[in-house]
Design a protein around this motif. Structure first.
Motif, short mmCIF file in Angstrom:
data_model
loop_
_atom_site.label_atom_id
_atom_site.label_comp_id
_atom_site.label_asym_id
_atom_site.label_seq_id
_atom_site.Cartn_x
_atom_site.Cartn_y
_atom_site.Cartn_z
N LYS A 92 2.35 7.66 -4.61
CA LYS A 92 2.03 6.65 -5.62
C LYS A 92 2.66 7.02 -6.96
O LYS A 92 2.60 8.16 -7.40
CB LYS A 92 0.52 6.53 -5.78
CG LYS A 92 -0.15 5.75 -4.67
CD LYS A 92 -1.65 5.65 -4.89
CE LYS A 92 -2.33 4.89 -3.76
NZ LYS A 92 -3.80 4.84 -3.91
N ASP A 99 -1.27 8.35 -1.09
CA ASP A 99 -1.57 8.95 -2.39
C ASP A 99 -0.45 9.87 -2.87
O ASP A 99 -0.17 9.97 -4.06
CB ASP A 99 -2.88 9.74 -2.32
CG ASP A 99 -4.10 8.83 -2.23
OD1 ASP A 99 -5.17 9.32 -1.83
OD2 ASP A 99 -3.98 7.63 -2.55
N THR A 127 0.85 -1.18 0.00
CA THR A 127 0.00 0.00 0.00
C THR A 127 0.89 1.23 0.00
O THR A 127 2.02 1.20 0.52
CB THR A 127 -0.93 0.05 1.22
OG1 THR A 127 -0.15 0.06 2.41
CG2 THR A 127 -1.86 -1.15 1.26
N TYR A 128 0.35 2.32 -0.57
CA TYR A 128 1.09 3.57 -0.67
C TYR A 128 0.18 4.74 -0.33
O TYR A 128 -1.02 4.73 -0.63
CB TYR A 128 1.62 3.79 -2.08
CG TYR A 128 2.62 2.76 -2.53
CD1 TYR A 128 2.23 1.63 -3.25
CD2 TYR A 128 3.98 2.90 -2.24
CE1 TYR A 128 3.13 0.68 -3.65
CE2 TYR A 128 4.91 1.96 -2.65
CZ TYR A 128 4.48 0.85 -3.36
OH TYR A 128 5.40 -0.09 -3.76
#
Length: 115
Positions: free
Chosen positions: A64, A61, A58-59
């Motif tokens: 990303k 926003d 997961t990153y």
């Protein structure tokens, strides 16, 4: 003894790249989830990227497409490749390992991005 040791921080110009490493030893090597957090001066510590032992990632926003979290095959080191760095990426970067019910933190590494 559970330990995490971050390295790879430094001073870089806007648009540049850095690769951070988080080496796990002792109990920390049994991590189930590893995360990279950033703390800018006067700000809270925010999650930047995380991955599970199974490889799910997961990153935030804001990173990303620019940052990539990865690990070595032995799962003793987790990396954060940071490309296209911006001044707002400046801060102390910490890694955190989740081992059972425990959170284990490293001491952090400074990243400074100049404009």
């Amino acid at each position: 003894q559970a330990q995490l040791a971050e390295s790879g921080g430094g001073l870089v110009q806007s648009g540049g790249s850095l690769r951070l490493s988080c080496a796990a030893s002792g109990r920390a090597s049994a991590w189930k989830r590893m995360g990279w957090y950033r703390q800018a001066p006067g700000q809270q510590r925010d999650l930047v990227a995380s991955m599970t032992a199974g490889g799910d990632k997961t990153y935030a926003d804001s990173v990303k497409g620019r940052f990539t979290i990865s690990r070595d095959k032995a799962m003793t080191t987790v990396f954060l490749q940071m490309n296209s760095l911006k001044p707002e990426d400046t801060g102390v970067y910490f890694c955190k390992a989740v081992v059972g019910i425990y959170d284990i933190w490293g001491q952090g590494t400074q990243v400074t991005v100049s404009s």
